[in-house]
Write a protein that holds these residues in place. Structure first.
Motif, PDB file in Angstrom:
ATOM      1  N   MET A   1       3.139   5.644   4.064  1.00  0.00           N
ATOM      2  CA  MET A   1       1.958   4.798   4.206  1.00  0.00           C
ATOM      3  C   MET A   1       1.699   4.462   5.669  1.00  0.00           C
ATOM      4  SD  MET A   1       0.914   1.443   4.863  1.00  0.00           S
ATOM      5  CE  MET A   1       2.174   0.288   4.348  1.00  0.00           C
ATOM      6  N   ALA A   2       2.754   4.038   6.378  1.00  0.00           N
ATOM      7  CA  ALA A   2       2.602   3.722   7.797  1.00  0.00           C
ATOM      8  C   ALA A   2       2.180   4.952   8.585  1.00  0.00           C
ATOM      9  CB  ALA A   2       3.905   3.156   8.354  1.00  0.00           C
ATOM     10  N   ASP A   3       2.760   6.101   8.238  1.00  0.00           N
ATOM     11  CA  ASP A   3       2.393   7.342   8.928  1.00  0.00           C
ATOM     12  C   ASP A   3       0.898   7.626   8.762  1.00  0.00           C
ATOM     13  OD1 ASP A   3       5.038   7.619   9.629  1.00  0.00           O
ATOM     14  OD2 ASP A   3       5.499   9.072   8.040  1.00  0.00           O
ATOM     15  N   ARG A   4       0.384   7.397   7.552  1.00  0.00           N
ATOM     16  CA  ARG A   4      -1.038   7.679   7.300  1.00  0.00           C
ATOM     17  C   ARG A   4      -1.938   6.710   8.073  1.00  0.00           C
ATOM     18  NH1 ARG A   4      -3.421  11.884   6.665  1.00  0.00           N
ATOM     19  NH2 ARG A   4      -4.562  10.991   8.408  1.00  0.00           N
ATOM     20  N   LEU A   5      -1.573   5.427   8.064  1.00  0.00           N
ATOM     21  CA  LEU A   5      -2.371   4.464   8.813  1.00  0.00           C
ATOM     22  C   LEU A   5      -2.355   4.758  10.307  1.00  0.00           C
ATOM     23  CD1 LEU A   5      -1.595   1.012   7.140  1.00  0.00           C
ATOM     24  CD2 LEU A   5      -3.764   2.229   7.125  1.00  0.00           C
ATOM     25  N   LEU A   6      -1.197   5.124  10.821  1.00  0.00           N
ATOM     26  CA  LEU A   6      -1.095   5.427  12.246  1.00  0.00           C
ATOM     27  C   LEU A   6      -1.853   6.695  12.600  1.00  0.00           C
ATOM     28  CD1 LEU A   6       2.642   4.483  12.891  1.00  0.00           C
ATOM     29  CD2 LEU A   6       0.596   3.233  13.631  1.00  0.00           C
ATOM     30  N   ALA A   7      -1.893   7.660  11.695  1.00  0.00           N
ATOM     31  CA  ALA A   7      -2.679   8.867  11.953  1.00  0.00           C
ATOM     32  C   ALA A   7      -4.167   8.542  12.051  1.00  0.00           C
ATOM     33  CB  ALA A   7      -2.423   9.892  10.846  1.00  0.00           C
ATOM     34  N   ASP A   8      -4.581   7.503  11.328  1.00  0.00           N
ATOM     35  CA  ASP A   8      -5.990   7.099  11.322  1.00  0.00           C
ATOM     36  C   ASP A   8      -6.232   5.851  12.175  1.00  0.00           C
ATOM     37  OD1 ASP A   8      -6.731   9.131   9.515  1.00  0.00           O
ATOM     38  OD2 ASP A   8      -6.174   7.895   7.788  1.00  0.00           O
ATOM     39  N   LYS A   9      -5.326   5.571  13.103  1.00  0.00           N
ATOM     40  CA  LYS A   9      -5.353   4.306  13.838  1.00  0.00           C
ATOM     41  C   LYS A   9      -6.666   4.042  14.569  1.00  0.00           C
ATOM     42  CE  LYS A   9      -2.851   6.637  17.561  1.00  0.00           C
ATOM     43  NZ  LYS A   9      -1.518   6.827  18.163  1.00  0.00           N
ATOM     44  N   ALA A  10      -7.321   5.098  15.041  1.00  0.00           N
ATOM     45  CA  ALA A  10      -8.554   4.918  15.800  1.00  0.00           C
ATOM     46  C   ALA A  10      -9.728   4.505  14.916  1.00  0.00           C
ATOM     47  CB  ALA A  10      -8.902   6.200  16.550  1.00  0.00           C
ATOM     48  N   ARG A  11      -9.564   4.604  13.611  1.00  0.00           N
ATOM     49  CA  ARG A  11     -10.659   4.257  12.704  1.00  0.00           C
ATOM     50  C   ARG A  11     -10.746   2.756  12.434  1.00  0.00           C
ATOM     51  NH1 ARG A  11     -11.272   8.906   8.061  1.00  0.00           N
ATOM     52  NH2 ARG A  11     -10.893  10.725   9.385  1.00  0.00           N
TER      53      ARG A  11
ATOM     54  N   MET B   1       0.830  -1.205   0.000  1.00  0.00           N
ATOM     55  CA  MET B   1       0.000   0.000   0.000  1.00  0.00           C
ATOM     56  C   MET B   1       0.863   1.253   0.000  1.00  0.00           C
ATOM     57  SD  MET B   1      -2.800  -1.130   2.894  1.00  0.00           S
ATOM     58  CE  MET B   1      -3.632   0.471   2.891  1.00  0.00           C
ATOM     59  N   THR B   2       0.296   2.327  -0.547  1.00  0.00           N
ATOM     60  CA  THR B   2       0.908   3.646  -0.492  1.00  0.00           C
ATOM     61  C   THR B   2       0.142   4.513   0.500  1.00  0.00           C
ATOM     62  OG1 THR B   2      -0.519   4.532  -2.227  1.00  0.00           O
ATOM     63  CG2 THR B   2       1.528   3.447  -2.930  1.00  0.00           C
ATOM     64  N   ALA B   3       0.650   5.716   0.726  1.00  0.00           N
ATOM     65  CA  ALA B   3      -0.065   6.650   1.604  1.00  0.00           C
ATOM     66  C   ALA B   3      -1.440   6.965   1.037  1.00  0.00           C
ATOM     67  CB  ALA B   3       0.756   7.922   1.777  1.00  0.00           C
ATOM     68  N   ALA B   4      -1.536   7.065  -0.287  1.00  0.00           N
ATOM     69  CA  ALA B   4      -2.842   7.328  -0.912  1.00  0.00           C
ATOM     70  C   ALA B   4      -3.798   6.166  -0.683  1.00  0.00           C
ATOM     71  CB  ALA B   4      -2.659   7.578  -2.409  1.00  0.00           C
ATOM     72  N   ASP B   5      -3.286   4.939  -0.748  1.00  0.00           N
ATOM     73  CA  ASP B   5      -4.126   3.768  -0.473  1.00  0.00           C
ATOM     74  C   ASP B   5      -4.618   3.782   0.976  1.00  0.00           C
ATOM     75  OD1 ASP B   5      -3.747   2.681  -3.049  1.00  0.00           O
ATOM     76  OD2 ASP B   5      -1.880   1.715  -2.417  1.00  0.00           O
ATOM     77  N   ALA B   6      -3.727   4.172   1.893  1.00  0.00           N
ATOM     78  CA  ALA B   6      -4.103   4.234   3.308  1.00  0.00           C
ATOM     79  C   ALA B   6      -5.173   5.290   3.549  1.00  0.00           C
ATOM     80  CB  ALA B   6      -2.875   4.515   4.160  1.00  0.00           C
ATOM     81  N   ALA B   7      -5.020   6.440   2.896  1.00  0.00           N
ATOM     82  CA  ALA B   7      -6.030   7.502   3.042  1.00  0.00           C
ATOM     83  C   ALA B   7      -7.372   7.047   2.474  1.00  0.00           C
ATOM     84  CB  ALA B   7      -5.543   8.773   2.346  1.00  0.00           C
ATOM     85  N   TYR B   8      -7.313   6.326   1.356  1.00  0.00           N
ATOM     86  CA  TYR B   8      -8.541   5.845   0.731  1.00  0.00           C
ATOM     87  C   TYR B   8      -9.250   4.838   1.635  1.00  0.00           C
ATOM     88  CZ  TYR B   8     -11.762   3.951  -2.737  1.00  0.00           C
ATOM     89  OH  TYR B   8     -12.890   3.553  -3.398  1.00  0.00           O
ATOM     90  N   ALA B   9      -8.478   4.000   2.313  1.00  0.00           N
ATOM     91  CA  ALA B   9      -9.087   3.005   3.199  1.00  0.00           C
ATOM     92  C   ALA B   9      -9.926   3.668   4.284  1.00  0.00           C
ATOM     93  CB  ALA B   9      -7.998   2.130   3.829  1.00  0.00           C
ATOM     94  N   ALA B  10      -9.384   4.710   4.900  1.00  0.00           N
ATOM     95  CA  ALA B  10     -10.128   5.421   5.948  1.00  0.00           C
ATOM     96  C   ALA B  10     -11.371   6.085   5.379  1.00  0.00           C
ATOM     97  CB  ALA B  10      -9.222   6.449   6.609  1.00  0.00           C
TER      98      ALA B  10
ATOM     99  N   LEU C   1      -5.627  -3.906  -1.000  1.00  0.00           N
ATOM    100  CA  LEU C   1      -6.019  -2.499  -0.835  1.00  0.00           C
ATOM    101  C   LEU C   1      -5.072  -1.587  -1.618  1.00  0.00           C
ATOM    102  CD1 LEU C   1      -6.821  -2.301   3.007  1.00  0.00           C
ATOM    103  CD2 LEU C   1      -8.308  -2.984   1.111  1.00  0.00           C
ATOM    104  N   ALA C   2      -4.120  -2.184  -2.333  1.00  0.00           N
ATOM    105  CA  ALA C   2      -3.124  -1.422  -3.091  1.00  0.00           C
ATOM    106  C   ALA C   2      -3.429  -1.507  -4.590  1.00  0.00           C
ATOM    107  CB  ALA C   2      -1.724  -1.970  -2.809  1.00  0.00           C
ATOM    108  N   GLU C   3      -2.710  -0.711  -5.358  1.00  0.00           N
ATOM    109  CA  GLU C   3      -2.763  -0.731  -6.827  1.00  0.00           C
ATOM    110  C   GLU C   3      -4.210  -0.655  -7.324  1.00  0.00           C
ATOM    111  OE1 GLU C   3      -0.113  -3.799  -8.292  1.00  0.00           O
ATOM    112  OE2 GLU C   3       1.540  -3.038  -7.068  1.00  0.00           O
ATOM    113  N   ASP C   4      -4.776  -1.742  -7.866  1.00  0.00           N
ATOM    114  CA  ASP C   4      -6.165  -1.678  -8.355  1.00  0.00           C
ATOM    115  C   ASP C   4      -7.200  -1.810  -7.235  1.00  0.00           C
ATOM    116  OD1 ASP C   4      -5.255  -1.341 -10.909  1.00  0.00           O
ATOM    117  OD2 ASP C   4      -5.834  -3.324 -11.644  1.00  0.00           O
ATOM    118  N   ARG C   5      -6.746  -1.957  -5.989  1.00  0.00           N
ATOM    119  CA  ARG C   5      -7.630  -2.007  -4.818  1.00  0.00           C
ATOM    120  C   ARG C   5      -8.750  -3.041  -5.004  1.00  0.00           C
ATOM    121  NH1 ARG C   5      -7.839   4.655  -4.342  1.00  0.00           N
ATOM    122  NH2 ARG C   5      -5.679   4.884  -3.647  1.00  0.00           N
ATOM    123  N   LEU C   6      -8.312  -4.273  -5.176  1.00  0.00           N
ATOM    124  CA  LEU C   6      -9.207  -5.355  -5.570  1.00  0.00           C
ATOM    125  C   LEU C   6     -10.278  -5.692  -4.541  1.00  0.00           C
ATOM    126  CD1 LEU C   6      -6.485  -7.801  -6.971  1.00  0.00           C
ATOM    127  CD2 LEU C   6      -7.975  -6.295  -8.293  1.00  0.00           C
TER     128      LEU C   6
END
Length: 678
Positions: A346-356, A305-314, A559-564
């Protein structure tokens, strides 16, 4: 860094009806010879008369899954008990007792019209107000219907819940459903459509194919002081149309008062978070880096995953009202960070959204926790010491993998539950054929770290079992592969697995009795969206609406690339919302809660099987006794109260128009006592 690779792994008047339903649920007749004032006892147990056909077995499966006690009479067993008045009813402490609260029959008269057994059963139903389900019968006047205006295939047929159905036992559905049509060459459903006669209330209708008007598929026939639920289509326990209607059939059968409970569940674990996943090689038809991928060759670019993928997940979670479980490998993430310039957006983004999210320990670096793998041959084998004994990862090393991941989470403020664990590839647990037993060092390491719930693979071990003091939580592997990041990769690997050798596939589907080959290979450009997504979503939805709390699992690569993964989850959630009313939400539980649910069910089924449960209602009072400490599942109408020494409190939580819960007797009481609404 060697990027880990693994093998692929494989659901009338509405107001009047409501009032009548409420009264019917509590009405009790007087036993023959008893005074008019005598209120009989109705045992909370169902009688199932089984002729071996799939409709009866489907309803039986629903009773078993719900936790409702039942007694089966096998019509194919020459030594079966005879149905007599004495078999159906007796007296307990001077109180007349009906031994069954409802009866499931293969059709309206399986013993033969006018026979002694049929007459005894009908008299019993009439005397005590006991409902009868005709699991499958044809349309004719003896079941309250005109002769069929249509009989034949129902594949792909749209059906609807009538006004009476919505107002009563089928009110948990939004109003419509479609019969499955999974193959254009195989007939999957057959049934009869007919107009109701006097005394018949239809709950499920369908338009007459090629004709005009509608006909009933499920309805209640009130006649001769008895009530029958008449079903005029054939089905099995796995078909979606049955799973959608099963709750209503059982609630009608028990009149909404029964032991057991049923809910709909959906949870998705995303494994390997922070770690990279190896990539499928379409030329070699394997995954370089996998110990079973022979022939040399370089590993492809790993999927992460990338940071954009992590943001999209949230963002996706918020938009869909659904929480994913992030199953994380902190050490693998730290290695990635070190090898890629010391930063990890990517890890920074997931950790910023950790409570979600919910977070689950997946071990620090995702090693294989079972036997030491000897990869000098394909397939691999367990290494032996000089004495010929299997070598295993040590308790200290396993414990360190669990502990270090927990410590990292604590330092980062991740909201984890330390009682939960998912090992890499479910390793440490037995892995057939190479490792037929658990790593003997695993249970001690689990105890060292307070692990109570360890994930297992449902395709290998569908039943919960003990691992030392911990219990397994079986998970469903999703057909969204860990080693694919794009739709084309996914379709290519799917083709390799599910295509015949003549069509360029592996041919595994030809030698595996549990598999079916594709008629032709999927188009890499469209196959994922048009075929794989609907197939996987249908399977997952089948689990969700089958009272099955087991979680599903995919991987961070999905959750990466084509986000299957998202199209599959969106279809499951979208289809569910279209089918079910708002009063019947999907339960999205974390691993520990799922483990607890499975544990309680097993204990309950064991108590029922050992005949250690007594449950009955007299008038508006329900009494249940079970072995001390046993959690008792009960479903009851709105307005039901749990009685204690000083009064009563509202029972259970609302779901699907009723209230249900796991409960125990109140303090200083030996029985669970409920007061039904009057």
């Amino acid at each position: 860094m060697a990027h880990r690779a693994r093998r692929w792994r494989k659901a009338t008047n509405a107001a009047a009806f409501v009032a009548a339903a409420g009264l019917t649920a509590l009405s009790l007749g007087a036993a023959p010879g008893a005074s008019a004032a005598a209120t009989p006892r109705i045992d909370l147990r169902v009688l199932v008369v089984d002729n071996g056909d799939s409709p009866v077995q489907a309803i039986t499966a629903q009773l078993r899954s719900t936790g409702i006690p039942y007694t089966t009479i096998d019509l194919n067993d020459a030594s079966r008990p005879t149905v007599t008045a004495a078999f159906l009813a007796d007296t307990v402490g001077g109180t007349p007792r009906a031994r069954f609260q409802g009866v499931v029959l293969p059709n309206e008269a399986p013993f033969g019209a006018g026979s002694a057994e049929q007459t005894a059963l009908e008299a019993y139903e009439r005397t005590y107000g006991i409902p009868q389900v005709d699991a499958y019968t044809w349309a004719h006047p003896e079941v309250g219907l005109e002769y069929a205006t249509y009989n034949g295939s129902l594949d792909g047929q749209a059906a609807s819940i009538t006004t009476a159905g919505k107002a009563g036992w089928f009110g948990y559905l939004d109003g419509g459903l479609t019969f499955e049509d999974n193959s254009p060459t195989i007939g999957e459903s057959y049934g009869y459509l007919a107009a109701p006669r006097a005394g018949f209330t239809s709950y499920v209708d369908a338009p007459v194919p090629g004709g005009t008007g509608t006909g009933s598929l499920v309805g209640e026939y009130a006649h001769d002081g008895r009530r029958e639920l008449v079903v005029t289509f054939a089905y099995n326990q796995y078909q979606q149309q049955f799973r959608l209607l099963a709750r209503g059939i059982v609630e009608w059968l028990t009149q909404g008062i029964h032991l057991g409970q049923a809910r709909n569940y959906f949870a998705v674990h995303v494994d390997d978070v922070f770690a990279p996943d190896a990539r499928w090689d379409a030329e070699r038809n394997c995954t370089p880096g996998d110990i079973d991928c022979v022939g040399g060759g370089e590993e492809g670019t790993p999927i992460r995953m990338t940071a954009a993928d992590a943001a999209y997940a949230a963002q996706w979670q918020q938009e869909h009202g659904f929480t994913m479980d992030m199953v994380y490998n902190a050490g693998a993430g730290e290695e990635w960070k070190t090898e890629n310039g010391g930063t990890d957006p990517m890890a920074d983004r997931l950790l910023a959204d950790k409570a979600r999210y919910r977070w689950i320990n997946h071990t620090y670096t995702h090693p294989f926790l079972g036997c030491v793998q000897d990869t000098s041959t394909v397939p691999w084998s367990c290494a032996k010491n000089t004495a010929g004994a299997t070598q295993y990862m040590s308790r200290a090393d396993i414990s360190a993998q669990i502990r270090d991941n927990n410590d990292w989470a604590a330092a980062k403020g991740l909201p984890i539950d330390r009682t939960e664990l998912v090992t890499g590839e479910h390793s440490g647990l037995k892995t057939l054929p190479q490792q037929p037993n658990d790593n003997p060092n695993l249970s001690g390491a689990l105890s060292d770290n307070g692990v109570k719930w360890i994930a297992s693979d449902n395709s290998r071990e569908p039943d919960q079992r003990a691992v030392g003091k911990a219990l397994t939580v079986p998970r469903y592997p999703m057909n969204v592969y860990y080693n694919t990041g794009t739709e084309a990769e996914m379709a290519d690997e799917y083709n390799w697995i599910y295509t015949s050798a003549a069509d360029g596939g592996s041919g595994v589907c030809e030698s595996n009795a549990a598999s079916t080959c594709l008629a032709e290979p999927l188009d890499p450009a469209t196959g994922y969206d048009t075929y794989i997504v609907p197939q996987e979503a249908r399977t997952d939805l089948g689990h969700a609406i089958g009272n099955d709390p087991r979680p599903h699992y995919a991987h961070q690569s999905n959750l990466a690339e084509d986000r299957l993964l998202y199209p599959v989850m969106e279809k499951v959630l979208g289809d569910y919302k279209a089918l079910f009313a708002d009063n019947t939400p999907l339960e999205n539980l974390r691993q520990s809660a799922i483990g607890t649910e499975l544990q309680r069910r097993a204990a309950w089924q064991a108590a029922v099987a050992a005949n250690k449960v007594t449950a009955y209602r007299i008038g508006t009072t329900v009494t249940v006794t079970a072995p001390s400490g046993t959690q008792i599942p009960v479903t009851a109408p709105e307005g039901t109260k749990k009685q204690n020494l000083i009064g009563g409190a509202v029972f259970g939580t609302p779901y699907a128009g009723a209230r249900s819960a796991w409960a125990t007797p109140a303090a200083l009481q030996s029985a669970l006592t409920l007061k039904l609404p009057s």
